[in-house]
Design a protein around this motif. Sequence first.
Motif, short mmCIF file in Angstrom:
data_model
loop_
_atom_site.label_atom_id
_atom_site.label_comp_id
_atom_site.label_asym_id
_atom_site.label_seq_id
_atom_site.Cartn_x
_atom_site.Cartn_y
_atom_site.Cartn_z
N MET A 49 7.29 20.19 72.75
CA MET A 49 6.19 21.14 72.79
C MET A 49 5.55 21.22 74.17
SD MET A 49 4.19 20.61 69.15
CE MET A 49 3.72 18.90 69.41
N VAL A 167 9.14 22.82 64.23
CA VAL A 167 8.23 21.84 63.64
C VAL A 167 8.44 20.50 64.32
CG1 VAL A 167 7.51 20.67 61.53
CG2 VAL A 167 8.24 23.07 61.45
N ALA A 168 7.38 20.00 64.99
CA ALA A 168 7.50 18.76 65.75
C ALA A 168 6.77 17.60 65.08
CB ALA A 168 6.96 18.95 67.17
N GLY A 182 3.53 22.49 65.24
CA GLY A 182 4.58 22.83 66.20
C GLY A 182 4.09 23.85 67.19
#
Length: 436
Positions: A49, A167-168, A182
Amino acid sequence: MDTNELERERGITILAKNASVSYEGIRINIIDTPGHADFGGEVERVMNMADGCLLLVDAVDGPMPQTTYVLRQALKQNVTPMVVINKIDRPEARAAEVVDMVQDLFLEVATNADQLDFPVLYASARDGYATTSLNEPGLNMQPLFEAILNSVPPPTGDSCAPLQMLVAALDYDSYLGQVAVGRITNGTLRLRDHVALLGRNAEPTSHVVERIFVFRGMERVEVSESHAGDIVAITGPEGVSIGDTIASLENPQALPSIDINEPTVRMTFGVSTSPFMGIEGEHCTSRQLYARLMRELRTNVSLRVETTSSPDVFVVSGRGELHLSILVETMRRKGDTFIDPGTKVYAGMIVGSNSRGDDIEINVCKEKKLTNMRSSTADITKRLKSTVKMSLEEALAFTADDEFVEVTPKNLRLRKMELSSVDRKRKRRDGARARD
């Protein structure tokens, strides 16, 4: 930022945290990552990100073993590095020596020469100041923000492109349920949007975005939409896993209307457009209805679609020009023709459809002998009335599994995948044996 009970007990960062600050009208997103290799998975995920990293080094202790690990992970992601020597206010600080140690560390883990050219700032987080030189006293954090704007590249995403969000991290709220965190790589995310959740090993699933949160300071603030470059937390998609992609869903608006002396019926569907290809030309004509399809492409999602087979066709068995006799006496009597008289054709080309029950191969080089009973002009008139001209969409909908649509700047043709009649028969025979 360490609010977790275990983090407070051990005095270390375990879970990544998000925050943001606003400087000169520019939003700067901040991600606090763990520093220990024990939580390396968390570091790798959240680094996706980021566009840049601030390597925070203690002016007394210097680089720690975990510092080496975190820096290596950051440089693998090719983020822009900056170095902040903190706690320069302490009497035992050795900032100049620590800078030399940091430079040695970069020489060890850098993946390219550009990563060796990084700005160094000196700060006291406790006293709230930063400076670019040990000889200049710090007054505030402005030098740090200026260095970030000058060094870290801005987001490259396009807010007008289809939505993409990786999606992190995951969170859970007892009221809202699962929360996916995310960064929006491309596109714009809006409240109540229909999105597709693309897992690594599962079929895409459709969901509705119920809440969108962005980070303001250390708080989450609910918004109605967010754009490329923003780090967001959203609710709505269920069964999300770290590494999944959230994308805009193909949301065609199919608007068929039936006029029966009553108000028009309008139906809107959020489905794949693939099964509807050719519906305007085939179903509407056969049922004498009026329909119009309006589509809005949100994303390209691979979906399994069951299609019906195409009608049986007339296939050219030789080369040459398509003559009037075959068109009038054979094809027109049993079905439709797709091309005009005199068109150059080739073996394996599809020139018409029939309702006989199987494909018919024709020799287009045979020419009808003209007599006084019928003139060539009459043949032409009769032939032109039944010519079927397909659009690209109709042609794609018409073709069977063993057929192609051939598109050139001037022509649109239908043809068999196997141009040779012998090869087609052999393939059908082999397929029948395999089924047996």
